[in-house]
Design an enzyme around this catalytic site. Sequence first.
Site, PDB file in Angstrom:
ATOM      1  N   LYS A  55       0.811  -1.220   0.000  1.00  0.00           N
ATOM      2  CA  LYS A  55       0.000   0.000   0.000  1.00  0.00           C
ATOM      3  C   LYS A  55       0.842   1.267   0.000  1.00  0.00           C
ATOM      4  O   LYS A  55       0.384   2.336  -0.436  1.00  0.00           O
ATOM      5  CB  LYS A  55      -0.931   0.008   1.205  1.00  0.00           C
ATOM      6  CG  LYS A  55      -2.053  -1.014   1.160  1.00  0.00           C
ATOM      7  CD  LYS A  55      -3.176  -0.552   0.253  1.00  0.00           C
ATOM      8  CE  LYS A  55      -4.412  -1.421   0.417  1.00  0.00           C
ATOM      9  NZ  LYS A  55      -5.536  -0.941  -0.409  1.00  0.00           N
ATOM     10  N   SER A  80      -8.601  -0.241   6.962  1.00  0.00           N
ATOM     11  CA  SER A  80      -8.568  -1.198   8.062  1.00  0.00           C
ATOM     12  C   SER A  80      -7.161  -1.394   8.601  1.00  0.00           C
ATOM     13  O   SER A  80      -6.963  -2.115   9.575  1.00  0.00           O
ATOM     14  CB  SER A  80      -9.119  -2.549   7.594  1.00  0.00           C
ATOM     15  OG  SER A  80      -8.311  -3.076   6.563  1.00  0.00           O
TER      16      SER A  80
END
Length: 321
Positions: A55, A80
């Site tokens: 990410k 999350s």
Amino acid sequence: MSTSPRLVTLPDIERAAESIAATCLRTPVVPLVREDGQIPLWLKAESLQPTGAFKLRGATYAIARLDAAERRRGVVSHSSGNHAQAVAYAARVAGVRATIVIPDTAPSLKVEATRRWGAEIVVVPPADRLACAEKIAAETGAVLIPPYDDREVIAGQGTVGLEIAEQVPDLGTVLVPVSGGGLVSGTAAAVKALRPDVRVVAVEPELAGDLAEGWAAGERRVWSVADTSRTVADGLRTDSVGVLNWAHIQAFVDDVVTVTEEEILAATGEIVRGARFVVEPSGAVAAAAVLAGTVAPTGGTTVAIASGGNVAPETLARVLV
């Protein structure tokens, strides 16, 4: 009249690669060696990124593309855990203020890691995280950095596919874990541009199989957060593949498969033992498709993206027993 979304191209991904080079690692591709000495696949070790997951690539590029006025207003996102850490880290490197909305079901390990990078944390029920992030953006002027449904984020994640295509000369198949679809969108776009004959397979947990259902039906499907939250792969619990991501998947992905919870946990342990680096269950999903026999290797080398390694100690202990 509706128009088709503009897909990310190889030049977009190459620009992203140049932009993020100082912040993100060019991660290795390493063999997974089974107890009998066989190597069923190789692993793109994205768990070795500074924040423990791929990410960081998309977040770094999205923040790098902000102009001076946008940087002064700061950024906000929702996640999350792995995208949360990525935005917090990338914002810190860029000297930009960050606020992250995190669902109250997120692992504490990921929440605390995000806080350590200096972001302000807002905790909400899972179904409220997008609305809360949008409200913060509207009230403060902060720029929303989406987790996956965004061209810059997709281009940044696509640098994973760019590297795999360069690192593995005899590449035959690439397996990619899927949640919102940012990684598979960018990776598939890069791989198909450079190596059109390579097979790209998207892999989901069976308990979060919105893409698999949509793929079979020929139309994008949306699952509830309550449904996707059942999987042990906490990094893959979003409610649906993004709209832009769905368009990329239709254009570039060859197949979509699912794996069970038992197969995910078994693959997590096997990767740690056989490749000697740590993955979280989300990071083992792609490899699980091969290790469980759901996807059979064809010609050339098979590479699965080990997307992240932010695993709770108790989960790691469970799979290594």
